[in-house]
Design a protein around this motif. Structure first.
Motif, PDB file in Angstrom:
ATOM      1  N   ASN A   1       2.781  -2.395   7.392  1.00 40.54           N
ATOM      2  CA  ASN A   1       3.302  -1.838   6.141  1.00 40.54           C
ATOM      3  C   ASN A   1       2.350  -0.805   5.534  1.00 40.54           C
ATOM      4  OD1 ASN A   1       1.322  -3.682   5.420  1.00 40.54           O
ATOM      5  ND2 ASN A   1       2.359  -4.261   3.515  1.00 40.54           N
ATOM      6  N   ALA A   2       1.145  -0.625   6.126  1.00 35.16           N
ATOM      7  CA  ALA A   2       0.210   0.382   5.627  1.00 35.16           C
ATOM      8  C   ALA A   2       0.135   1.598   6.547  1.00 35.16           C
ATOM      9  CB  ALA A   2      -1.189  -0.227   5.484  1.00 35.16           C
ATOM     10  N   THR A   3       0.959   1.639   7.564  1.00 40.13           N
ATOM     11  CA  THR A   3       0.929   2.749   8.518  1.00 40.13           C
ATOM     12  C   THR A   3       1.896   3.849   8.076  1.00 40.13           C
ATOM     13  OG1 THR A   3       0.424   1.244  10.340  1.00 40.13           O
ATOM     14  CG2 THR A   3       1.272   3.422  10.921  1.00 40.13           C
ATOM     15  N   MET A   4       1.375   5.057   7.972  1.00 41.30           N
ATOM     16  CA  MET A   4       2.195   6.222   7.640  1.00 41.30           C
ATOM     17  C   MET A   4       2.598   6.897   8.948  1.00 41.30           C
ATOM     18  SD  MET A   4       2.406   6.614   4.237  1.00 41.30           S
ATOM     19  CE  MET A   4       2.515   8.323   3.799  1.00 41.30           C
ATOM     20  N   PHE A   5       3.881   6.653   9.364  1.00 40.66           N
ATOM     21  CA  PHE A   5       4.311   7.114  10.679  1.00 40.66           C
ATOM     22  C   PHE A   5       5.727   7.650  10.577  1.00 40.66           C
ATOM     23  CE2 PHE A   5       4.520   5.747  15.449  1.00 40.66           C
ATOM     24  CZ  PHE A   5       4.488   7.075  15.812  1.00 40.66           C
ATOM     25  N   TRP A   6       5.918   8.910  10.961  1.00 39.62           N
ATOM     26  CA  TRP A   6       7.213   9.551  10.875  1.00 39.62           C
ATOM     27  C   TRP A   6       8.235   8.838  11.759  1.00 39.62           C
ATOM     28  CZ3 TRP A   6       9.394  11.145  15.376  1.00 39.62           C
ATOM     29  CH2 TRP A   6       8.543  11.309  16.478  1.00 39.62           C
ATOM     30  N   LEU A   7       7.813   8.251  12.901  1.00 44.12           N
ATOM     31  CA  LEU A   7       8.749   7.640  13.838  1.00 44.12           C
ATOM     32  C   LEU A   7       9.506   6.489  13.190  1.00 44.12           C
ATOM     33  CD1 LEU A   7       9.906   7.403  16.694  1.00 44.12           C
ATOM     34  CD2 LEU A   7       7.929   5.975  17.299  1.00 44.12           C
ATOM     35  N   ARG A   8       8.817   5.697  12.402  1.00 44.74           N
ATOM     36  CA  ARG A   8       9.492   4.567  11.753  1.00 44.74           C
ATOM     37  C   ARG A   8      10.427   5.034  10.649  1.00 44.74           C
ATOM     38  NH1 ARG A   8       4.108   0.663  11.780  1.00 44.74           N
ATOM     39  NH2 ARG A   8       4.201   0.256  14.036  1.00 44.74           N
ATOM     40  N   ALA A   9      10.057   6.119   9.979  1.00 44.52           N
ATOM     41  CA  ALA A   9      10.973   6.673   8.980  1.00 44.52           C
ATOM     42  C   ALA A   9      12.235   7.207   9.651  1.00 44.52           C
ATOM     43  CB  ALA A   9      10.279   7.789   8.192  1.00 44.52           C
ATOM     44  N   PHE A  10      12.090   7.820  10.800  1.00 52.72           N
ATOM     45  CA  PHE A  10      13.259   8.325  11.518  1.00 52.72           C
ATOM     46  C   PHE A  10      14.119   7.170  12.042  1.00 52.72           C
ATOM     47  CE2 PHE A  10      15.019  10.090  15.629  1.00 52.72           C
ATOM     48  CZ  PHE A  10      16.044  10.802  15.015  1.00 52.72           C
ATOM     49  N   ASP A  11      13.474   6.103  12.507  1.00 53.31           N
ATOM     50  CA  ASP A  11      14.243   4.933  12.956  1.00 53.31           C
ATOM     51  C   ASP A  11      15.062   4.355  11.804  1.00 53.31           C
ATOM     52  OD1 ASP A  11      13.328   5.101  15.539  1.00 53.31           O
ATOM     53  OD2 ASP A  11      11.710   3.620  15.282  1.00 53.31           O
ATOM     54  N   ARG A  12      14.474   4.291  10.614  1.00 47.51           N
ATOM     55  CA  ARG A  12      15.233   3.785   9.451  1.00 47.51           C
ATOM     56  C   ARG A  12      16.385   4.718   9.119  1.00 47.51           C
ATOM     57  NH1 ARG A  12       9.937   2.452   7.630  1.00 47.51           N
ATOM     58  NH2 ARG A  12       9.823   4.424   6.472  1.00 47.51           N
TER      59      ARG A  12
ATOM     60  N   PRO B   1       0.802  -1.232   0.000  1.00 44.06           N
ATOM     61  CA  PRO B   1       0.000   0.000   0.000  1.00 44.06           C
ATOM     62  C   PRO B   1       0.832   1.277   0.000  1.00 44.06           C
ATOM     63  CG  PRO B   1       0.098  -0.895   2.212  1.00 44.06           C
ATOM     64  CD  PRO B   1       0.823  -1.869   1.346  1.00 44.06           C
ATOM     65  N   ILE B   2       2.143   1.183   0.281  1.00 47.04           N
ATOM     66  CA  ILE B   2       2.992   2.372   0.276  1.00 47.04           C
ATOM     67  C   ILE B   2       4.079   2.203  -0.756  1.00 47.04           C
ATOM     68  CG2 ILE B   2       4.592   3.772   1.641  1.00 47.04           C
ATOM     69  CD1 ILE B   2       3.053   3.073   4.134  1.00 47.04           C
ATOM     70  N   GLY B   3       4.171   3.171  -1.656  1.00 48.19           N
ATOM     71  CA  GLY B   3       5.258   3.226  -2.624  1.00 48.19           C
ATOM     72  C   GLY B   3       6.255   4.286  -2.217  1.00 48.19           C
ATOM     73  N   TRP B   4       7.321   4.369  -3.014  1.00 50.01           N
ATOM     74  CA  TRP B   4       8.391   5.293  -2.616  1.00 50.01           C
ATOM     75  C   TRP B   4       8.899   6.066  -3.816  1.00 50.01           C
ATOM     76  CZ3 TRP B   4       9.370   5.791   2.506  1.00 50.01           C
ATOM     77  CH2 TRP B   4       8.882   4.779   3.341  1.00 50.01           C
ATOM     78  N   ARG B   5       9.103   7.348  -3.568  1.00 45.52           N
ATOM     79  CA  ARG B   5       9.782   8.216  -4.530  1.00 45.52           C
ATOM     80  C   ARG B   5      11.025   8.713  -3.807  1.00 45.52           C
ATOM     81  NH1 ARG B   5       5.829  12.242  -7.136  1.00 45.52           N
ATOM     82  NH2 ARG B   5       5.586  12.840  -4.937  1.00 45.52           N
ATOM     83  N   GLY B   6      12.103   7.933  -3.976  1.00 49.71           N
ATOM     84  CA  GLY B   6      13.286   8.167  -3.164  1.00 49.71           C
ATOM     85  C   GLY B   6      12.972   7.726  -1.744  1.00 49.71           C
ATOM     86  N   THR B   7      13.123   8.635  -0.802  1.00 46.99           N
ATOM     87  CA  THR B   7      12.766   8.323   0.587  1.00 46.99           C
ATOM     88  C   THR B   7      11.411   8.934   0.976  1.00 46.99           C
ATOM     89  OG1 THR B   7      14.004  10.274   1.322  1.00 46.99           O
ATOM     90  CG2 THR B   7      15.170   8.154   1.326  1.00 46.99           C
TER      91      THR B   7
ATOM     92  N   LEU C   1      14.836  18.414   8.272  1.00 46.67           N
ATOM     93  CA  LEU C   1      15.285  19.388   7.289  1.00 46.67           C
ATOM     94  C   LEU C   1      15.719  18.736   5.989  1.00 46.67           C
ATOM     95  CD1 LEU C   1      17.382  21.719   9.640  1.00 46.67           C
ATOM     96  CD2 LEU C   1      15.025  22.056   8.838  1.00 46.67           C
ATOM     97  N   VAL C   2      16.104  17.438   6.072  1.00 47.78           N
ATOM     98  CA  VAL C   2      16.657  16.784   4.888  1.00 47.78           C
ATOM     99  C   VAL C   2      15.888  15.532   4.487  1.00 47.78           C
ATOM    100  CG1 VAL C   2      18.970  17.658   5.368  1.00 47.78           C
ATOM    101  CG2 VAL C   2      18.254  15.447   6.330  1.00 47.78           C
ATOM    102  N   ALA C   3      14.900  15.125   5.287  1.00 48.49           N
ATOM    103  CA  ALA C   3      14.187  13.867   5.024  1.00 48.49           C
ATOM    104  C   ALA C   3      13.438  13.936   3.712  1.00 48.49           C
ATOM    105  CB  ALA C   3      13.227  13.566   6.174  1.00 48.49           C
ATOM    106  N   GLY C   4      13.402  12.821   3.020  1.00 44.18           N
ATOM    107  CA  GLY C   4      12.657  12.772   1.765  1.00 44.18           C
ATOM    108  C   GLY C   4      11.168  12.983   1.969  1.00 44.18           C
ATOM    109  N   GLY C   5      10.643  12.549   3.108  1.00 50.19           N
ATOM    110  CA  GLY C   5       9.227  12.753   3.410  1.00 50.19           C
ATOM    111  C   GLY C   5       8.976  13.969   4.263  1.00 50.19           C
ATOM    112  N   ARG C   6       9.889  14.948   4.155  1.00 47.46           N
ATOM    113  CA  ARG C   6       9.795  16.127   5.011  1.00 47.46           C
ATOM    114  C   ARG C   6       8.417  16.779   4.941  1.00 47.46           C
ATOM    115  NH1 ARG C   6      10.435  21.375   3.645  1.00 47.46           N
ATOM    116  NH2 ARG C   6      11.147  20.752   1.581  1.00 47.46           N
ATOM    117  N   ARG C   7       7.869  16.927   3.725  1.00 42.51           N
ATOM    118  CA  ARG C   7       6.579  17.603   3.583  1.00 42.51           C
ATOM    119  C   ARG C   7       5.466  16.864   4.324  1.00 42.51           C
ATOM    120  NH1 ARG C   7       6.116  18.326  -2.812  1.00 42.51           N
ATOM    121  NH2 ARG C   7       6.551  16.097  -2.656  1.00 42.51           N
ATOM    122  N   LEU C   8       5.572  15.530   4.361  1.00 43.57           N
ATOM    123  CA  LEU C   8       4.561  14.743   5.061  1.00 43.57           C
ATOM    124  C   LEU C   8       4.784  14.751   6.569  1.00 43.57           C
ATOM    125  CD1 LEU C   8       4.391  11.630   2.727  1.00 43.57           C
ATOM    126  CD2 LEU C   8       2.930  13.636   2.701  1.00 43.57           C
TER     127      LEU C   8
END
Length: 913
Positions: A619-630, A169-175, A659-666
């Motif tokens: 894998n369908a959860t949109m959560f900034w914490l897991r992106a930061f852990d990665r 359910p989640i795709g990626w454009r870079g990070t 400031l630099v995360a690929g999903g910064r806007r989200l």
């Protein structure tokens, strides 16, 4: 009186229409005023107020300027939905999207100049750019993503092939993550990574700004809906579209209401025809020919009986709107109810009139009619008014609104019956006394003199010799003796004045049938045993149906199938309601996410949220914490940067990462930091869970309850969950308590009114028992007829109490007024009011027959409920209730002794006669 009535209703109606306010918000109409979702939405509003320049689809929660479009290939009769990922369909979707963005414009005038504005002039933005549904291009073959040449082509190809991953359910454009769960419907997954080769639908969103340009945004959204749903000129030969925006459901409800207007006119015509036919009296002449008796017939009264509820409706709507109350299309069903109630009372009054002695004066007959009918009508009117007034105290605003309008209409219907219908009946009585033609207002012709002239016999004749046996001289003599003070001469012989206390010898055929056939039939022991067995079967089926009654109102049932919103619900039911929707989860008191114990407890909560029947996997959860852990893991593995070793460092590096995360806007939209930049403290954050199995109202309710229960387990985090269907779920949760509360209060109110207005307490209790039995039957058989328990059906259940009161109260009151043993009293009750009760029920069924032609669930519920309650009310009123009264009221009632003296008022009536 007629001019006075006209002034009343014209004043209220005209003033009311000038100042009326309409509420088209389904969330207000169908959701409780104190529903939890309102607090949950306020929490989101507190931390994430709408910012038109920082907007991202999927992060909004209370946006009014949205247009949700689902594009799908037209269904093939053999193969079903085609693959929307086929390039032919994707190109068509891209063409439609480009036209909507660039070419669909609306004209405006500014400072005397004409302009055409497009979506890009109205859209919500992020960094000055509109959201243009770029996922359409991403779903196409990568060779179609752009025309690259030269050295840049190799660089672009490397980015496309290595940095972009189209997975579900989640795709990626870079990070940067892209939530395809809400963009493609019902995909076919081909590997563990989530790649898919088929989808049945694509979702497109268009979001316009509010505020100063909201007026233009509304025009643009309405034009888009009209363009996409144009059946005469379809925009595509291979695609069909489901479209939804903030005005579609109100438009759908109004579309249902608009279909009722012509049906109301048709209902008035049917009921007037029925009432006219019932008001006609036939006369057999010496040549055995049967024609209409234009002296005894009462079509004027029938017309007045129909005008009474119409006047009540107009006056009530005007008065309520004049008082500043809201209007919604849901109240448009109430005039049908008031029309039927008014006609029922007309039949009661007409029946009592025909039972009076025609040899008496008109005012004497009117007095007897009102003395008999007024109490029965008052009982039903007062109980109707109080029943609907009690319904105003429910927590469902739609039910409150309907009950308020209906209660006021019932009051004015009763009011006009007193000041309008009564005088019209008195006027018609004088016409009959003076042997005048009821329609031509001149002396009717003697039928015996025009037997050879067919048309005069049919159109102009009437009873002109029926009153010749009256003996006015004796009455005048007695009146004179009274005036002269000779009270000892006021005694009347039983023989001379027998007709003053008895009913007309010209009894109707139906009264005779009820007295000599139906009544004795009910008295038979075998009939009573069969009735008992029938009731056992009835109540058993009813209770079984109540136990299987489903709750919830599917939003797609609020509109007609022909309305374009129904296509949206049809497609979304096939696709995104199965899987892919998102819900918001807010943590208003975040824990220390660096602390091991706090993090373990928080992860436990996340596991509960993500492993339910109604949520998709992690894998369908949109959560900034897991992106930061990665991100921390990547820094450790690739750059050998150790992980933070303190809470202060953890939050500091988290803020630098944004400031630099690929999903910064989200991710920035999901985090609320302390105003003190030095603290690096999170005030609140949120994440989005993917939903599944979210198709039916039962699913919405169960999911809502489950999510709230999980959140309540962790009060230390102050967790709030929210989804756009929560308002409907809160309605479903309130249905059963609201129903039982209303039914209990209504039955208590009816008991109090009945005890006050009916002299025998056992008769009053029998009314309540009958109504309770009827309501159980209606609820039970509703489930067999495919009707769910929802706010609309609750309205009709409350409404059916009014119908049940009318039929049951009339019979019980007539029983209480009769004399003799219980058997004689039951027969007398049926003889007196059995026929008008039957006519009232029949007229109600006739009045709602036209509603079967309206292809709307709301209207069909109304028809089904009224049909059930009328049939069950007749079954109780004509069979079960008389038998119950015979069983519980065993003591005989002595006939009221006739007095040898009469009151001065009676004598004055006789003088006037």
């Amino acid at each position: 009186m007629g001019k006075f009535d006209d002034k009343i209703h014209e004043l209220f109606f005209e003033i009311g229409l000038r100042i009326h306010k309409t509420t088209n918000d389904p969330q207000y109409v169908f959701s409780p005023a104190n529903a939890p979702w309102r607090h949950e939405r306020d929490v989101l509003t507190q931390f994430w107020p709408l910012d038109e320049d920082k907007f991202w689809p999927g992060k909004s929660y209370d946006l009014h300027g949205y247009v949700d479009v689902i594009a799908a290939g037209k269904v093939h009769p053999d193969y079903g939905r085609p693959n929307i990922l086929n390039i032919r369909y994707l190109d068509e979707v891209a063409r439609i999207n480009d036209y909507i963005i660039n070419n669909l414009t609306i004209p405006i005038e500014l400072e005397g100049k004409q302009f055409e504005i497009a979506y890009t002039d109205l859209c919500m933005r992020y960094d000055w750019a509109c959201y243009l549904n770029d996922h359409i291009t991403m779903l196409m073959p990568k060779t179609r993503w752009g025309n690259f040449s030269g050295p840049f082509a190799e660089f672009a190809s490397d980015i496309i092939n290595t940095q972009v991953n189209i997975t579900y359910p989640i795709g990626w454009r870079g990070t940067e993550p892209i939530y395809f769960g809400a963009l493609v419907g019902a995909p076919n997954i081909v590997d563990e990574e989530g790649h898919f080769d088929y989808a049945s639908a694509i979702r497109l969103t268009y979001n316009t700004r509010e505020g100063k340009v909201d007026e233009y945004g509304i025009q643009w959204r309405l034009k888009l809906a009209q363009w996409l749903t144009n059946k005469d000129k379809p925009v595509s030969e291979i695609l069909e579209f489901g479209i939804n925006h903030n005005m579609t459901l109100p438009q759908g409800l109004q579309d249902v209401a608009d279909t009722l207007a012509p049906k109301f006119v048709g209902t008035c015509v049917i009921l007037f025809t029925f009432s006219f036919l019932v008001s006609v009296v036939l006369k057999r002449h010496s040549n055995m020919q049967v024609t209409i008796d234009w002296v005894r017939s009462k079509p004027l009264v029938a017309a007045a009986g129909l005008m009474t509820p119409i006047l009540a409706t107009v006056t009530s709507f005007g008065l309520i709107l004049w008082c500043g109350q809201l209007y919604n299309a849901i109240v448009n069903v109430s005039p049908f109810l008031i029309l039927c109630i008014g006609i029922d009372d007309l039949f009661i009054m007409s029946a009592e009139w025909h039972r009076t002695d025609p040899k008496q004066s008109a005012d004497r007959r009117i007095a007897k009619t009102l003395s008999e009918a007024a109490v029965a009508i008052s009982i039903t009117s007062v109980t109707d008014i109080t029943t609907f007034a009690v319904g105003c105290y429910t927590t469902l605003p739609g039910v409150q609104m309907f009950c308020m309008y209906t209660a006021v209409q019932c009051f004015f219907c009763y009011f006009y019956q007193i000041i309008f219908l009564g005088p019209v009946l008195a006027y018609a009585a004088e016409l009959e006394q003076n042997e005048k033609h009821v329609l031509l207002f001149k002396k009717a012709e003697d039928p015996e003199k025009v037997l050879d002239k067919k048309w005069r016999l049919w159109l102009l004749s009437g009873s002109v010799d029926r009153l010749k046996e009256r003996k006015p001289s004796k009455r005048c003599k007695i009146a004179e003796e009274s005036v002269g003070g000779k009270e000892e001469k006021l005694g009347w012989s039983e023989k001379v004045h027998k007709h003053d206390d008895e009913h007309s010898s010209e009894e109707t055929l139906v009264n005779k049938i009820f007295r000599e056939i139906i009544g004795p039939f009910i008295l038979q022991r075998s009939t009573q045993i069969c009735a008992l067995l029938l009731y056992i079967v009835y109540i058993s089926l009813a209770i079984g149906g109540c136990l299987n009654l489903k709750e919830g109102l599917d939003p797609k049932l609020l509109v007609r199938p022909s309305f374009y919103l129904s296509k949206f619900y049809e497609i979304i039911d096939e696709t995104f309601w199965r899987e892919g929707l998102q819900m918001q989860v807010v943590v208003s008191n975040p824990p220390d996410l660096f602390n091991f114990e706090s993090r373990r407890n928080f992860d436990k909560m996340m596991a509960e949220f993500e492993n339910t029947h109604y949520t998709m996997k992690p894998n369908a959860t949109m959560f900034w914490l897991r992106a930061f852990d990665r991100h921390l893991e990547t820094e450790l593995d690739e750059l050998n940067i150790v992980k933070p070793n303190s809470s202060i460092e953890w939050y500091h590096r988290c803020r630098d990462w944004l400031l630099v995360a690929g999903g910064r806007r989200l991710w920035q939209m999901d985090m609320v930091w302390s105003d003190d930049i030095n603290q690096n403290k999170l005030e609140a954050f949120r994440f989005q869970l993917g939903l599944r199995n979210y198709r039916s109202p039962t699913d919405h309710t169960a999911s809502c309850k489950l999510m709230r229960e999980i959140a309540s387990k962790y009060p230390q985090y102050n967790v709030t969950t929210f989804h756009e269907y929560y308002p409907f779920a809160d309605q479903y949760l309130e249905l059963t308590p609201s129903l039982f509360q209303n039914m209990a209060m209504d039955l208590l109110t009816i008991l109090i009114v009945s005890l006050i207005m009916i002299p025998e307490w056992k008769c009053a209790i029998s009314i309540v028992l009958s109504i309770a039995s009827i309501n159980v039957g209606v609820l039970g058989f509703m489930s067999f007829w495919g009707v769910n328990l929802d706010s609309v059906s609750i309205i009709t259940v409350i409404m059916c109490i009014g119908f049940a009161v009318d039929l049951s109260a009339h019979i019980a009151y007539a029983f209480s007024q009769s004399s003799g043993n219980s058997h004689k009293r039951a027969v007398a009750a049926l003889e007196t009011l059995g026929w008008p009760v039957f006519l009232g029920a029949s007229s109600t069924v006739l009045g709602i027959l036209l509603l079967t032609l309206v292809d709307a669930y709301i209207v069909q519920i109304f028809f089904k409920t009224v049909f059930l309650v009328i049939n069950f009310s007749m079954l109780h009123g004509l069979i079960f209730l008389p038998i119950l009264l015979m069983l519980i009221v065993r003591d005989p009632k002595e006939e009221t002794p006739k007095t040898n003296s009469e009151s001065k008022n009676d004598l004055e009536m006789k003088i006037a006669a």
